[in-house]
Design an enzyme around this catalytic site. Structure first.
Site, short mmCIF file in Angstrom:
data_model
loop_
_atom_site.label_atom_id
_atom_site.label_comp_id
_atom_site.label_asym_id
_atom_site.label_seq_id
_atom_site.Cartn_x
_atom_site.Cartn_y
_atom_site.Cartn_z
N CYS A 153 30.49 75.47 56.49
CA CYS A 153 31.93 75.68 56.72
C CYS A 153 32.31 77.14 56.46
O CYS A 153 32.47 77.55 55.30
CB CYS A 153 32.72 74.74 55.81
SG CYS A 153 34.50 74.94 55.95
N CYS A 156 35.66 77.67 54.82
CA CYS A 156 35.65 77.38 53.38
C CYS A 156 34.97 78.51 52.60
O CYS A 156 35.44 78.93 51.54
CB CYS A 156 34.90 76.09 53.09
SG CYS A 156 35.29 74.74 54.21
N ASP A 157 33.85 78.99 53.09
CA ASP A 157 32.99 79.85 52.27
C ASP A 157 32.86 81.29 52.77
O ASP A 157 32.26 82.12 52.08
CB ASP A 157 31.57 79.24 52.21
CG ASP A 157 31.59 77.86 51.57
OD1 ASP A 157 32.47 77.63 50.71
OD2 ASP A 157 30.76 77.01 51.93
C1 LIG Z 1 30.30 72.07 51.39
C2 LIG Z 1 31.68 71.88 51.94
C3 LIG Z 1 32.69 72.72 51.51
C4 LIG Z 1 33.98 72.54 51.99
N1 LIG Z 1 34.95 73.38 51.53
C5 LIG Z 1 36.22 73.21 51.96
C6 LIG Z 1 37.26 74.08 51.50
O1 LIG Z 1 37.03 74.99 50.71
N2 LIG Z 1 38.51 73.84 51.97
C7 LIG Z 1 38.80 72.85 52.86
O2 LIG Z 1 39.96 72.69 53.22
N3 LIG Z 1 37.83 72.05 53.34
C8 LIG Z 1 36.56 72.20 52.93
N4 LIG Z 1 35.56 71.41 53.42
C9 LIG Z 1 35.91 70.39 54.42
C10 LIG Z 1 36.55 69.18 53.75
O3 LIG Z 1 35.76 68.80 52.64
C11 LIG Z 1 36.68 68.02 54.73
O4 LIG Z 1 37.44 68.43 55.83
C12 LIG Z 1 37.38 66.84 54.08
O5 LIG Z 1 36.67 66.39 52.94
C13 LIG Z 1 37.50 65.67 55.06
O6 LIG Z 1 38.10 64.62 54.39
P1 LIG Z 1 37.92 63.11 54.88
O7 LIG Z 1 38.62 62.27 53.87
O8 LIG Z 1 38.31 62.99 56.29
O9 LIG Z 1 36.35 62.80 54.86
P2 LIG Z 1 35.22 62.97 53.76
O10 LIG Z 1 35.59 63.98 52.76
O11 LIG Z 1 33.97 63.11 54.52
O12 LIG Z 1 35.23 61.56 52.98
C14 LIG Z 1 34.77 60.40 53.60
C15 LIG Z 1 34.67 59.29 52.59
O13 LIG Z 1 34.32 58.09 53.27
C16 LIG Z 1 33.34 57.40 52.51
N5 LIG Z 1 32.62 56.50 53.40
C17 LIG Z 1 31.85 56.79 54.48
N6 LIG Z 1 31.35 55.66 55.00
C18 LIG Z 1 31.82 54.64 54.24
C19 LIG Z 1 31.65 53.24 54.25
N7 LIG Z 1 30.87 52.62 55.14
N8 LIG Z 1 32.28 52.48 53.30
C20 LIG Z 1 33.08 53.08 52.36
N9 LIG Z 1 33.26 54.41 52.31
C21 LIG Z 1 32.64 55.17 53.22
C22 LIG Z 1 32.49 58.49 51.89
O14 LIG Z 1 31.81 58.01 50.75
C23 LIG Z 1 33.59 59.49 51.50
O15 LIG Z 1 34.15 59.14 50.26
C24 LIG Z 1 34.26 71.53 52.95
C25 LIG Z 1 33.24 70.70 53.38
C26 LIG Z 1 31.96 70.86 52.89
C27 LIG Z 1 30.88 69.93 53.37
#
Ligand SMILES: Cc1cc2nc3c(=O)[nH]c(=O)nc-3n(C[C@H](O)[C@H](O)[C@H](O)COP(=O)(O)OP(=O)(O)OC[C@H]3O[C@@H](n4cnc5c(N)ncnc54)[C@H](O)[C@@H]3O)c2cc1C
Length: 348
Positions: A153, A156-157
């Protein structure tokens, strides 16, 4: 799951294998920023949501040690700390959080069926926030240096690579877009691509070729990420000539694809060709009563604040759906039933 037998009355019901069937107004799947925010909004709407977190709280956000672009935290906040705060806020208003991973869903009947290892749930509205994961190279060193020089990302970084040299792996739109973004910080961006031409759109290509900070290494695949405590470069080889080289760099950004966690819903919801759940502007999926939020439906932004916003919208829409449905079938919505109960108690 399709052949599971159920009687009509849901309360106290068990499936054939003896698992208790638990009915909920709103079930949210996924404990990342989108799911946690959806649970908060649904809880404040009095829908007593159940949030099935999966294996760990916070999703992808929890994997970043420092988040500097989530509003409200001028000094930045750790991703896990942010997720814990979100979870506390949701439970404070009555959301129930369970560390259960969903194994199967059935969206063909109503209420929707959601099966985890330990339980069998029925939901009148479902919010999917299962997120996504970056496709990884799968080479030695990659996992070890995630958070210490390997990133997926740039938004992010990128800031951490001021005046440094970074490698970007990939040749599609995301790779070029993020490489161009990285030139704001890095002194040099080296794009390593396994082919001799790019898959990215023409305008992005023109912009990348015109950028003096970007250099291309063609026909080359990365074999290893090198480093001690931090990344020092990659070892790679040319697929045409077999020639090996070490490319020195302080960071490696991998953009070889992004995989939404949507396999549970394949064949039941409309997905894009890349597997993202298709929603309209109001987070509604192709099945009425099923909503999706966050990275599982967002191929474009992949940011915590945007996932959280979509989670809020999905919960508001789920509440609207329940209220409209209750009106149509003559049920009392939960919030109204509770309010009336309170009034009765006060009158006694
Ligand atoms: C290394 C890294 C650094 C980042 N840094 C930043 C940053 O600095 N700023 C920023 O804004 N964004 C950042 N991002 C992006 C940000 O983290 C994501 O956009 C955000 O987390 C997405 O949120 P989400 O809830 O859609 O999905 P996710 O965060 O992917 O969460 C999905 C959830 O669903 C759960 N899940 C999946 N399948 C199942 C299932 N079958 N049953 C139950 N639960 C399930 C997982 O366990 C998880 O808890 C970063 C991403 C990464 C990988």
């Amino acid at each position: 799951m399709g052949g599971m037998s159920l009687s009509l009355n849901l309360s106290g019901l068990r499936t054939e294998d003896g698992t208790e069937v638990l009915e909920r107004e709103i079930v949210v799947i996924g404990g990342g920023p989108a799911g946690l925010t959806a649970a908060l909004y649904a809880a404040r709407g009095q829908s007593r949501p159940l949030l099935l977190i999966g294996q760990s709280l916070g999703g992808q956000a929890a994997t970043t040690s420092e988040m500097e672009n989530y509003p409200g935290f001028p000094e930045g906040i750790g991703g896990m700390a942010l997720a814990e705060q979100m979870a506390r806020q949701a439970t404070r208003f009555g959301a129930e959080l369970a560390y259960e991973e969903v194994q199967e869903v059935n969206l063909r009947g109503y209420p929707f069926q959601i099966k985890t290892y330990g339980a069998d749930y029925r939901a009148k509205a479902l919010i999917i926030a299962t997120g996504a994961r970056a496709r990884q190279l799968g080479v030695p060193g990659e996992k070890k240096f995630i958070g210490h020089g390997v990133s997926f990302c740039a938004t992010c970084d990128g800031y951490f690579y001021k005046d440094k040299t970074v490698v970007v792996v990939g040749g599609g739109d995301s790779a070029l877009d993020e490489a161009i973004y990285l030139t704001r910080f890095a002194k040099q961006v080296i794009i390593i691509h396994r082919r001799s031409e790019l898959r990215a759109g023409a305008i992005l290509q023109q912009r990348a070729f015109a950028n003096p900070k970007i250099r291309f290494v063609w026909d080359t695949v990365v074999d290893e990420v090198l480093g001690d405590d931090l990344v020092t470069g990659v070892r790679a080889h040319n697929v045409q000539t077999g020639e090996e080289q070490v490319v020195n760099a302080d960071g490696v950004f991998v953009y070889i694809g992004f995989l939404p966690n949507s396999s549970l819903f394949k064949g039941q919801l409309e997905l894009t060709s890349d597997g993202f759940i298709i929603t309209d502007k109001r987070q509604r999926t192709s099945v009425p009563g099923v909503f999706a939020a966050g990275d599982v439906q967002d191929p474009d932004f992949r940011q915590t604040v945007i996932a959280a916003g979509a989670g809020a919208a999905a919960a508001i829409e789920a509440e609207r759906f329940l209220a409209e449905r209750a009106y149509e079938v003559g049920e009392q919505p939960v919030a109204e039933a509770e309010t009336e109960g309170e009034e009765e108690k006060q009158q006694v």
